[in-house]
Motif scaffolding. Structure first.
Motif, PDB file in Angstrom:
ATOM      1  N   GLU A  27      -2.755  65.184  24.451  1.00  0.00           N
ATOM      2  CA  GLU A  27      -1.475  65.480  25.072  1.00  0.00           C
ATOM      3  C   GLU A  27      -1.670  66.060  26.464  1.00  0.00           C
ATOM      4  N   GLY A  28      -0.683  65.865  27.307  1.00  0.00           N
ATOM      5  CA  GLY A  28      -0.613  66.547  28.593  1.00  0.00           C
ATOM      6  C   GLY A  28      -1.589  66.063  29.635  1.00  0.00           C
ATOM      7  N   ARG A  29      -1.750  66.886  30.644  1.00  0.00           N
ATOM      8  CA  ARG A  29      -2.564  66.579  31.822  1.00  0.00           C
ATOM      9  C   ARG A  29      -4.013  66.279  31.469  1.00  0.00           C
ATOM     10  N   TYR A  30      -4.535  66.894  30.431  1.00  0.00           N
ATOM     11  CA  TYR A  30      -5.950  66.739  30.083  1.00  0.00           C
ATOM     12  C   TYR A  30      -6.183  65.762  28.935  1.00  0.00           C
ATOM     13  N   ALA A  31      -5.201  64.900  28.668  1.00  0.00           N
ATOM     14  CA  ALA A  31      -5.351  63.882  27.624  1.00  0.00           C
ATOM     15  C   ALA A  31      -6.623  63.083  27.880  1.00  0.00           C
ATOM     16  N   GLY A  32      -7.392  62.863  26.821  1.00  0.00           N
ATOM     17  CA  GLY A  32      -8.651  62.128  26.927  1.00  0.00           C
ATOM     18  C   GLY A  32      -9.871  63.011  27.112  1.00  0.00           C
ATOM     19  N   THR A  33      -9.663  64.305  27.290  1.00  0.00           N
ATOM     20  CA  THR A  33     -10.763  65.245  27.497  1.00  0.00           C
ATOM     21  C   THR A  33     -11.305  65.724  26.148  1.00  0.00           C
ATOM     22  N   PRO A  34     -12.627  65.641  25.935  1.00  0.00           N
ATOM     23  CA  PRO A  34     -13.199  66.225  24.715  1.00  0.00           C
ATOM     24  C   PRO A  34     -12.908  67.730  24.681  1.00  0.00           C
ATOM     25  N   ALA A  35     -12.553  68.241  23.523  1.00  0.00           N
ATOM     26  CA  ALA A  35     -12.177  69.653  23.423  1.00  0.00           C
ATOM     27  C   ALA A  35     -12.460  70.194  22.027  1.00  0.00           C
ATOM     28  N   ILE A  36     -12.621  71.483  21.967  1.00  0.00           N
ATOM     29  CA  ILE A  36     -12.677  72.197  20.697  1.00  0.00           C
ATOM     30  C   ILE A  36     -11.289  72.777  20.471  1.00  0.00           C
ATOM     31  N   PHE A  37     -10.734  72.498  19.296  1.00  0.00           N
ATOM     32  CA  PHE A  37      -9.403  72.977  18.951  1.00  0.00           C
ATOM     33  C   PHE A  37      -9.518  74.148  17.977  1.00  0.00           C
ATOM     34  N   ILE A  38      -8.773  75.191  18.268  1.00  0.00           N
ATOM     35  CA  ILE A  38      -8.619  76.317  17.358  1.00  0.00           C
ATOM     36  C   ILE A  38      -7.164  76.257  16.899  1.00  0.00           C
ATOM     37  N   ARG A  39      -6.956  75.821  15.664  1.00  0.00           N
ATOM     38  CA  ARG A  39      -5.591  75.691  15.132  1.00  0.00           C
ATOM     39  C   ARG A  39      -5.255  76.948  14.342  1.00  0.00           C
ATOM     40  N   LEU A  40      -4.242  77.667  14.815  1.00  0.00           N
ATOM     41  CA  LEU A  40      -3.826  78.921  14.209  1.00  0.00           C
ATOM     42  C   LEU A  40      -2.827  78.688  13.079  1.00  0.00           C
ATOM     43  N   MET A  41      -2.660  79.702  12.257  1.00  0.00           N
ATOM     44  CA  MET A  41      -1.751  79.660  11.112  1.00  0.00           C
ATOM     45  C   MET A  41      -0.405  80.256  11.513  1.00  0.00           C
ATOM     46  N   TYR A  42       0.644  79.786  10.907  1.00  0.00           N
ATOM     47  CA  TYR A  42       2.021  80.272  10.983  1.00  0.00           C
ATOM     48  C   TYR A  42       2.788  79.712  12.174  1.00  0.00           C
ATOM     49  N   CYS A  43       4.071  79.526  11.932  1.00  0.00           N
ATOM     50  CA  CYS A  43       5.003  79.125  12.976  1.00  0.00           C
ATOM     51  C   CYS A  43       6.392  79.570  12.558  1.00  0.00           C
ATOM     52  N   ASN A  44       7.144  80.062  13.507  1.00  0.00           N
ATOM     53  CA  ASN A  44       8.513  80.500  13.245  1.00  0.00           C
ATOM     54  C   ASN A  44       9.544  79.581  13.897  1.00  0.00           C
ATOM     55  N   LEU A  45       9.116  78.447  14.446  1.00  0.00           N
ATOM     56  CA  LEU A  45      10.025  77.580  15.194  1.00  0.00           C
ATOM     57  C   LEU A  45      10.607  76.446  14.357  1.00  0.00           C
ATOM     58  N   GLY A  46       9.807  75.818  13.522  1.00  0.00           N
ATOM     59  CA  GLY A  46      10.292  74.741  12.658  1.00  0.00           C
ATOM     60  C   GLY A  46      10.744  73.497  13.395  1.00  0.00           C
ATOM     61  N   CYS A  47      10.021  73.099  14.404  1.00  0.00           N
ATOM     62  CA  CYS A  47      10.391  71.920  15.201  1.00  0.00           C
ATOM     63  C   CYS A  47      10.381  70.653  14.338  1.00  0.00           C
ATOM     64  N   ALA A  48      11.398  69.827  14.515  1.00  0.00           N
ATOM     65  CA  ALA A  48      11.539  68.599  13.723  1.00  0.00           C
ATOM     66  C   ALA A  48      10.379  67.635  13.954  1.00  0.00           C
ATOM     67  N   TRP A  49       9.798  67.637  15.133  1.00  0.00           N
ATOM     68  CA  TRP A  49       8.725  66.694  15.480  1.00  0.00           C
ATOM     69  C   TRP A  49       7.322  67.234  15.172  1.00  0.00           C
ATOM     70  N   CYS A  50       7.225  68.399  14.593  1.00  0.00           N
ATOM     71  CA  CYS A  50       5.925  69.025  14.341  1.00  0.00           C
ATOM     72  C   CYS A  50       5.028  68.147  13.462  1.00  0.00           C
ATOM     73  N   ASP A  51       3.772  68.003  13.884  1.00  0.00           N
ATOM     74  CA  ASP A  51       2.804  67.223  13.100  1.00  0.00           C
ATOM     75  C   ASP A  51       1.801  68.121  12.379  1.00  0.00           C
ATOM     76  N   THR A  52       2.052  69.428  12.381  1.00  0.00           N
ATOM     77  CA  THR A  52       1.143  70.361  11.703  1.00  0.00           C
ATOM     78  C   THR A  52       1.922  71.338  10.819  1.00  0.00           C
ATOM     79  N   ARG A  53       2.865  70.814  10.076  1.00  0.00           N
ATOM     80  CA  ARG A  53       3.680  71.667   9.204  1.00  0.00           C
ATOM     81  C   ARG A  53       2.831  72.426   8.179  1.00  0.00           C
ATOM     82  N   TYR A  54       1.670  71.894   7.858  1.00  0.00           N
ATOM     83  CA  TYR A  54       0.806  72.566   6.879  1.00  0.00           C
ATOM     84  C   TYR A  54       0.350  73.933   7.363  1.00  0.00           C
ATOM     85  N   LEU A  98       1.886  82.004  20.135  1.00  0.00           N
ATOM     86  CA  LEU A  98       2.447  83.256  20.641  1.00  0.00           C
ATOM     87  C   LEU A  98       2.653  84.305  19.557  1.00  0.00           C
ATOM     88  N   LEU A  99       2.631  83.895  18.290  1.00  0.00           N
ATOM     89  CA  LEU A  99       2.686  84.879  17.206  1.00  0.00           C
ATOM     90  C   LEU A  99       1.384  85.676  17.130  1.00  0.00           C
TER      91      LEU A  99
END
Length: 120
Positions: A27-54, A98-99
């Motif tokens: 996604e975004g300006r750096y699409a295609g860049t190899p990266a390490i992702f740190i996926r955090l737990m919890y969300c208070n937004l509930g966006c309809a398009w979210c792909d990480t509801r788990y 941001l949580l």
């Protein structure tokens, strides 16, 4: 340091992590860049398009995934050292990052000390 202050300090040194993995920024300006992702737990937004509801489900939080910031940095360094991929691009994602604002600040400092130069 009194007992209450010590407890808050310890809390700020741990983060609830869903997963840490190597992939390509999609996604975004750096699409295609190899990266390490740190996926955090919890969300208070509930966006309809979210792909990480788990990441929202508190019932699925394994206590093993409450990780000390130093251990997160160690895991990332180990991931980089065992990978043929190069780069220091790190993406902190969610859940809702941001949580975890106070912990993220400490994590970014730790990662920069470890030599990671680009964190989004």
């Amino acid at each position: 340091m009194d007992k209450a202050t010590n407890s808050v300090h310890r809390h700020l040194c741990f983060m609830r992590i869903t997963e840490i993995f190597y992939s390509i920024q999609g996604e975004g300006r750096y699409a295609g860049t190899p990266a390490i992702f740190i996926r955090l737990m919890y969300c208070n937004l509930g966006c309809a398009w979210c792909d990480t509801r788990y990441t929202w489900d508190k019932k699925k939080l394994d206590p093993v995934n409450i990780i000390n910031i130093s251990k997160i940095s160690d895991q990332i360094n180990a991931l980089v050292s065992t990978s043929s991929r190069q780069g220091t691009h790190i993406v902190i994602t969610g859940g809702e990052p941001l949580l975890h604002a106070a912990q993220i600040e400490k994590l970014i400092v730790k990662l920069k000390i470890s030599g990671f130069s680009f964190i989004e």
